[in-house]
Design a protein around this motif. Structure first.
Motif, PDB file in Angstrom:
ATOM      1  N   TYR A 176       5.486  -3.949   3.504  1.00  0.00           N
ATOM      2  CA  TYR A 176       4.546  -3.378   4.471  1.00  0.00           C
ATOM      3  C   TYR A 176       5.333  -2.530   5.462  1.00  0.00           C
ATOM      4  CZ  TYR A 176       1.178  -3.166   8.347  1.00  0.00           C
ATOM      5  OH  TYR A 176       0.336  -2.736   9.355  1.00  0.00           O
ATOM      6  N   ARG A 177       5.024  -1.238   5.491  1.00  0.00           N
ATOM      7  CA  ARG A 177       5.662  -0.301   6.416  1.00  0.00           C
ATOM      8  C   ARG A 177       7.179  -0.404   6.377  1.00  0.00           C
ATOM      9  NH1 ARG A 177       1.752  -0.113  11.810  1.00  0.00           N
ATOM     10  NH2 ARG A 177      -0.094   0.699  10.721  1.00  0.00           N
ATOM     11  N   SER A 178       7.730  -0.304   5.185  1.00  0.00           N
ATOM     12  CA  SER A 178       9.163  -0.232   4.892  1.00  0.00           C
ATOM     13  C   SER A 178       9.876  -1.583   4.898  1.00  0.00           C
ATOM     14  CB  SER A 178       9.886   0.738   5.853  1.00  0.00           C
ATOM     15  OG  SER A 178      10.113   0.162   7.122  1.00  0.00           O
ATOM     16  N   HIS A 179       9.210  -2.653   5.281  1.00  0.00           N
ATOM     17  CA  HIS A 179       9.830  -3.973   5.358  1.00  0.00           C
ATOM     18  C   HIS A 179       9.297  -4.908   4.270  1.00  0.00           C
ATOM     19  CE1 HIS A 179      10.423  -2.433   9.463  1.00  0.00           C
ATOM     20  NE2 HIS A 179      11.458  -3.255   9.532  1.00  0.00           N
ATOM     21  N   LYS A 180      10.148  -5.830   3.833  1.00  0.00           N
ATOM     22  CA  LYS A 180       9.672  -6.953   3.022  1.00  0.00           C
ATOM     23  C   LYS A 180       9.092  -7.984   3.975  1.00  0.00           C
ATOM     24  CE  LYS A 180      12.420 -10.236   1.498  1.00  0.00           C
ATOM     25  NZ  LYS A 180      13.472 -10.950   0.738  1.00  0.00           N
ATOM     26  N   VAL A 181       7.816  -8.337   3.765  1.00  0.00           N
ATOM     27  CA  VAL A 181       7.170  -9.297   4.674  1.00  0.00           C
ATOM     28  C   VAL A 181       6.983 -10.662   4.029  1.00  0.00           C
ATOM     29  CG1 VAL A 181       6.015  -7.514   6.029  1.00  0.00           C
ATOM     30  CG2 VAL A 181       4.854  -8.498   4.034  1.00  0.00           C
ATOM     31  N   GLU A 182       7.069 -10.717   2.696  1.00  0.00           N
ATOM     32  CA  GLU A 182       6.895 -12.005   2.035  1.00  0.00           C
ATOM     33  C   GLU A 182       7.432 -11.921   0.614  1.00  0.00           C
ATOM     34  OE1 GLU A 182       3.559 -15.568   1.854  1.00  0.00           O
ATOM     35  OE2 GLU A 182       3.040 -13.611   2.682  1.00  0.00           O
ATOM     36  N   GLU A 183       7.934 -13.059   0.112  1.00  0.00           N
ATOM     37  CA  GLU A 183       8.442 -13.144  -1.253  1.00  0.00           C
ATOM     38  C   GLU A 183       8.268 -14.569  -1.750  1.00  0.00           C
ATOM     39  OE1 GLU A 183      12.556 -12.366  -3.835  1.00  0.00           O
ATOM     40  OE2 GLU A 183      12.591 -12.262  -1.646  1.00  0.00           O
ATOM     41  N   GLY A 184       7.940 -14.703  -3.023  1.00  0.00           N
ATOM     42  CA  GLY A 184       7.814 -16.040  -3.568  1.00  0.00           C
ATOM     43  C   GLY A 184       7.278 -16.031  -4.981  1.00  0.00           C
ATOM     44  N   PRO A 185       7.233 -17.198  -5.632  1.00  0.00           N
ATOM     45  CA  PRO A 185       6.623 -17.300  -6.956  1.00  0.00           C
ATOM     46  C   PRO A 185       5.158 -16.876  -6.897  1.00  0.00           C
ATOM     47  CG  PRO A 185       7.869 -19.281  -6.419  1.00  0.00           C
ATOM     48  CD  PRO A 185       7.793 -18.481  -5.170  1.00  0.00           C
ATOM     49  N   THR A 186       4.688 -16.235  -7.942  1.00  0.00           N
ATOM     50  CA  THR A 186       3.353 -15.629  -7.930  1.00  0.00           C
ATOM     51  C   THR A 186       2.259 -16.637  -7.607  1.00  0.00           C
ATOM     52  OG1 THR A 186       4.122 -14.053  -9.591  1.00  0.00           O
ATOM     53  CG2 THR A 186       1.757 -14.226  -9.274  1.00  0.00           C
ATOM     54  N   GLU A 209       0.826  -1.204   0.000  1.00  0.00           N
ATOM     55  CA  GLU A 209       0.000   0.000   0.000  1.00  0.00           C
ATOM     56  C   GLU A 209       0.862   1.257   0.000  1.00  0.00           C
ATOM     57  OE1 GLU A 209      -3.888  -0.893   2.472  1.00  0.00           O
ATOM     58  OE2 GLU A 209      -2.142  -1.642   3.524  1.00  0.00           O
ATOM     59  N   SER A 210       0.214   2.403  -0.158  1.00  0.00           N
ATOM     60  CA  SER A 210       0.930   3.678  -0.119  1.00  0.00           C
ATOM     61  C   SER A 210       1.706   3.798   1.190  1.00  0.00           C
ATOM     62  CB  SER A 210      -0.052   4.841  -0.244  1.00  0.00           C
ATOM     63  OG  SER A 210      -0.731   4.795  -1.470  1.00  0.00           O
ATOM     64  N   GLY A 211       2.951   4.233   1.079  1.00  0.00           N
ATOM     65  CA  GLY A 211       3.782   4.387   2.276  1.00  0.00           C
ATOM     66  C   GLY A 211       4.567   3.153   2.655  1.00  0.00           C
ATOM     67  N   SER A 212       4.444   2.076   1.855  1.00  0.00           N
ATOM     68  CA  SER A 212       5.157   0.844   2.197  1.00  0.00           C
ATOM     69  C   SER A 212       6.629   0.913   1.834  1.00  0.00           C
ATOM     70  CB  SER A 212       4.505  -0.350   1.500  1.00  0.00           C
ATOM     71  OG  SER A 212       4.590  -0.211   0.098  1.00  0.00           O
ATOM     72  N   GLY A 213       7.003   1.817   0.917  1.00  0.00           N
ATOM     73  CA  GLY A 213       8.399   1.971   0.540  1.00  0.00           C
ATOM     74  C   GLY A 213       8.716   1.496  -0.868  1.00  0.00           C
ATOM     75  N   LYS A 214       7.702   1.047  -1.615  1.00  0.00           N
ATOM     76  CA  LYS A 214       7.977   0.463  -2.930  1.00  0.00           C
ATOM     77  C   LYS A 214       8.427   1.511  -3.955  1.00  0.00           C
ATOM     78  CE  LYS A 214       3.041   0.248  -4.183  1.00  0.00           C
ATOM     79  NZ  LYS A 214       2.580   1.098  -3.057  1.00  0.00           N
ATOM     80  N   SER A 215       7.793   2.684  -3.975  1.00  0.00           N
ATOM     81  CA  SER A 215       8.189   3.716  -4.939  1.00  0.00           C
ATOM     82  C   SER A 215       9.544   4.313  -4.574  1.00  0.00           C
ATOM     83  CB  SER A 215       7.136   4.822  -5.022  1.00  0.00           C
ATOM     84  OG  SER A 215       5.957   4.346  -5.644  1.00  0.00           O
ATOM     85  N   VAL A 216       9.838   4.429  -3.286  1.00  0.00           N
ATOM     86  CA  VAL A 216      11.149   4.916  -2.839  1.00  0.00           C
ATOM     87  C   VAL A 216      12.235   3.950  -3.308  1.00  0.00           C
ATOM     88  CG1 VAL A 216      12.598   5.383  -0.823  1.00  0.00           C
ATOM     89  CG2 VAL A 216      10.234   6.178  -0.866  1.00  0.00           C
ATOM     90  N   THR A 217      11.941   2.654  -3.241  1.00  0.00           N
ATOM     91  CA  THR A 217      12.892   1.651  -3.732  1.00  0.00           C
ATOM     92  C   THR A 217      13.167   1.854  -5.212  1.00  0.00           C
ATOM     93  OG1 THR A 217      12.120   0.039  -2.087  1.00  0.00           O
ATOM     94  CG2 THR A 217      13.291  -0.826  -4.003  1.00  0.00           C
ATOM     95  N   ALA A 218      12.113   2.081  -6.005  1.00  0.00           N
ATOM     96  CA  ALA A 218      12.271   2.292  -7.447  1.00  0.00           C
ATOM     97  C   ALA A 218      13.077   3.554  -7.733  1.00  0.00           C
ATOM     98  CB  ALA A 218      10.901   2.388  -8.104  1.00  0.00           C
ATOM     99  N   MET A 219      12.783   4.628  -7.026  1.00  0.00           N
ATOM    100  CA  MET A 219      13.506   5.882  -7.236  1.00  0.00           C
ATOM    101  C   MET A 219      14.975   5.739  -6.848  1.00  0.00           C
ATOM    102  SD  MET A 219      11.306   8.043  -8.501  1.00  0.00           S
ATOM    103  CE  MET A 219      11.660   9.755  -8.119  1.00  0.00           C
ATOM    104  N   THR A 220      15.256   4.908  -5.853  1.00  0.00           N
ATOM    105  CA  THR A 220      16.639   4.677  -5.453  1.00  0.00           C
ATOM    106  C   THR A 220      17.380   3.879  -6.515  1.00  0.00           C
ATOM    107  OG1 THR A 220      15.945   4.683  -3.135  1.00  0.00           O
ATOM    108  CG2 THR A 220      18.111   3.780  -3.602  1.00  0.00           C
ATOM    109  N   LEU A 221      16.687   2.924  -7.143  1.00  0.00           N
ATOM    110  CA  LEU A 221      17.291   2.181  -8.257  1.00  0.00           C
ATOM    111  C   LEU A 221      17.743   3.128  -9.367  1.00  0.00           C
ATOM    112  CD1 LEU A 221      15.237  -1.098  -8.877  1.00  0.00           C
ATOM    113  CD2 LEU A 221      17.700  -0.844  -9.123  1.00  0.00           C
ATOM    114  N   MET A 222      16.982   4.189  -9.584  1.00  0.00           N
ATOM    115  CA  MET A 222      17.318   5.184 -10.606  1.00  0.00           C
ATOM    116  C   MET A 222      18.238   6.280 -10.055  1.00  0.00           C
ATOM    117  SD  MET A 222      15.774   4.539 -13.557  1.00  0.00           S
ATOM    118  CE  MET A 222      15.365   6.047 -14.447  1.00  0.00           C
ATOM    119  N   ARG A 223      18.541   6.196  -8.752  1.00  0.00           N
ATOM    120  CA  ARG A 223      19.322   7.233  -8.057  1.00  0.00           C
ATOM    121  C   ARG A 223      18.665   8.609  -8.223  1.00  0.00           C
ATOM    122  NH1 ARG A 223      24.954   6.519  -7.629  1.00  0.00           N
ATOM    123  NH2 ARG A 223      24.985   8.763  -7.219  1.00  0.00           N
ATOM    124  N   LEU A 224      17.348   8.642  -7.994  1.00  0.00           N
ATOM    125  CA  LEU A 224      16.598   9.889  -8.108  1.00  0.00           C
ATOM    126  C   LEU A 224      16.122  10.403  -6.754  1.00  0.00           C
ATOM    127  CD1 LEU A 224      14.433   9.156 -11.302  1.00  0.00           C
ATOM    128  CD2 LEU A 224      16.419  10.675 -11.112  1.00  0.00           C
TER     129      LEU A 224
END
Length: 568
Positions: A232-242, A44-59
């Motif tokens: 969720y709230r800046s942390h990765k809480v789960e990862e796996g095949p879709t 959700e908004s505020g989870s940190g996903k867009s910040v991660t993307a912007m960091t990948l671009m160093r923006l």
């Protein structure tokens, strides 16, 4: 994941320094993006996903941002250790990005062709003529209609779907190794969304690029990604095949995200939310059995017994198109073109269609926020279209609207108390300020907000909270009829579920009647009794929600339904 990944993010931690202290946006994040593969980053908004993307671009601007720890290995080099000049050679050339909101990402004072060509001249060294020719190829490749004409258009002259295609053309112009797509389909209707997803899949297959797809919609992720990372709230809480994650999600947050999206075939009486699966502190909860009781739609015979509240007869709303030196009217846009419909008291009439089909104009025309060209709107027997200013003002206390974007519809210089009191004084001008404030507090409680929020300004709230304030303002004049104009389209899926549940609860308590306008057919199916389908200003099909979704008659309706992401 097999083989050497194109991108390996390891222990990434990102902080922002604010007046209130250090805010951690991403904490100890690690995941891989395989070569030629697609990873979905959800939350959700505020989870940190867009910040991660912007960091990948160093923006990320530094300050206030700070990369406190971690590495981002891109094809053997750590992006975080590169100089800005080295990063400029990678950004746009080897890593492309489709931003969330193309209207704010495209420069409004430059033609779209110039903006795509600029990337080609910068990274490929093409001449102005060669860059324009290549831009024309790209605009054709992404399926933009009439590319030879639109190449010289400005962003405001294009629809949302067309602007998103321009962003894809720009991001793909140098055939990058990695494409980052940040919420590329969030505000698009289902058919445009499907076209964009299909297009990205075709381009990925053609160029063999990797894709990081960021969204809050797990239904879309199921269509495009082979691997999913949940934040969720800046942390990765789960990862796996879709497929495995959808079928056997372990973290309660992931389970909540999957469950809160309305389905076409079967829904609970009230949508589940993340709060049904976990506490704010992250503690797992068992969903009560009564929250899983299935929704039962009323029969057509039962619905027909309700009294008619609004009747629309052959309504037209046209806008003039001017041209020439003296601004002569040369044509008309028929935004609403001969619509007739009936809305019964206490029911929800859902209105669906693609962007530009006329559904928002129809909703505004019912309240005469857009003046109809001809036709008739009868509200409880009174002719709205013939009402003078005094009678229209009186009628509008019984008819209100909840706008799509609560931030732009709430005055940023007024507190919540001022916003609500302005409406309350219309209803009861003789009441004291203390009485009005008590009523404002009661309104906030009615929409599940605290009365302590009365002194705050709109910018201090989240999108979902602002939408609740918009609903409270609409309720302040005790209306009978509400136009809900795309009122949940820009919200995270869990917040969307909360607002839909709230609308149903308010309808049950106050006997409200809704015209619910949306491009999201799953949402309309959940909340509506009757559904009308609009295309090019006309109502092309209507019936009960069950009839429209199980036995559509028109090809256009079938196309809309076929475009809905099916998930897994």
């Amino acid at each position: 994941m097999n083989g050497q990944p194109l991108v390996r993010i390891d222990g990434l931690t990102i902080d922002f320094h604010t007046e209130d202290g250090r805010v951690r946006a991403v904490e100890n994040l690690s995941f891989d993006i395989p070569k030629g593969g697609t990873v979905g980053l959800v939350g959700e908004s505020g989870s940190g996903k867009s910040v991660t993307a912007m960091t990948l671009m160093r923006l990320i601007p530094t300050p206030p941002g700070e990369i406190s720890a971690g590495t981002i290995d891109f094809d053997g080099q750590d992006l975080l250790k590169l100089s800005e000049s080295q990063m400029r050679r990678i950004r746009g050339k080897r890593i492309g990005m489709i931003f969330q909101e193309p209207m704010t990402s495209l420069n409004p004072v430059y033609r779209i062709g110039e903006q795509v060509a600029e990337v080609l001249r910068q990274h490929e060294g093409l001449s102005r003529r060669a860059a324009r020719d290549r831009t024309l190829e790209l605009l054709t490749q992404v399926g933009l209609p009439r590319p030879k004409q639109l190449i010289d258009s400005y962003p405001h002259q294009l629809s949302g779907g067309q602007k998103q295609r321009v962003m894809i053309a720009q991001a793909m112009s140098c055939e990058p190794d990695l494409l980052i797509a940040d919420e590329p389909t969030t505000a698009l209707d289902v058919t445009i969304q499907k076209q964009v997803l299909d297009l990205m899949g075709e381009l990925q297959a053609k160029y063999g690029m990797s894709l990081l797809f960021i969204t809050h919609d797990l239904g879309v992720i199921a269509e495009v990604a082979s691997q999913v990372v949940v934040m969720y709230r800046s942390h990765k809480v789960e990862e796996g095949p879709t497929e495995a994650l959808f079928q056997r999600a372990e973290h309660p947050y992931t389970r909540g995200l999957i469950a809160c999206r309305p389905a076409l075939d079967r829904n609970p009486r009230r949508l589940l939310t993340v709060a049904d699966f976990m506490t704010a502190e992250g503690e797992r909860l068992e969903v009560p059995a009564d929250r899983l009781l299935p929704q039962v739609k009323r029969s057509e015979e039962d619905l027909a017994r309700d009294a008619v509240l609004m009747e629309v007869r052959d309504l037209h709303t046209h806008y003039p198109v001017t041209g020439g030196l003296f601004g002569k009217v040369v044509d008309h846009v028929r935004a609403v073109d001969g619509v007739s419909l009936t809305i019964r008291r206490g029911q929800t009439y859902g209105l669906v269609g693609e962007s530009g089909c006329g559904k928002t104009t129809l909703g505004r025309s019912l309240l005469r926020l857009a003046e109809p060209t001809r036709g008739q709107v009868l509200f409880d027997g009174e002719d709205v279209t013939a009402a003078d200013e005094a009678n229209l003002r009186r009628l509008r206390k019984r008819m209100q609207i909840i706008f799509q974007d609560p931030y732009s519809s709430l005055n940023p210089r007024m507190t919540v108390a001022d916003i609500l009191l302005e409406a309350l004084k219309e209803v009861n001008p003789r009441a004291s300020r203390a009485e009005h404030r008590d009523n404002a507090s009661a309104l906030l409680e009615k929409v599940d907000l605290s009365p302590s929020h009365l002194g705050r300004y709109p910018h201090e709230f989240s999108g979902g909270q602002r939408q609740r304030i918009g609903i409270a303002r609409a309720l302040a004049v005790n209306p009978e009829f509400l136009v809900c104009d795309e009122s949940v389209s820009a919200l995270d899926v869990s917040v969307q579920a909360q607002i839909l549940n709230l609308l149903l609860d308010l309808q049950a308590e106050f006997g409200l009647t809704y015209l619910f306008i949306s491009h999201d057919l799953s949402v309309v199916n959940f909340i509506s009794d009757y559904v009308g389908v609009m295309n090019q200003g006309k109502l092309v099909e209507y019936g009960t929600a069950e009839q429209i979704y199980t036995d559509p008659q028109q090809d256009y309706t079938k196309k809309l339904l076929a475009a809905i992401p099916k998930g897994l």
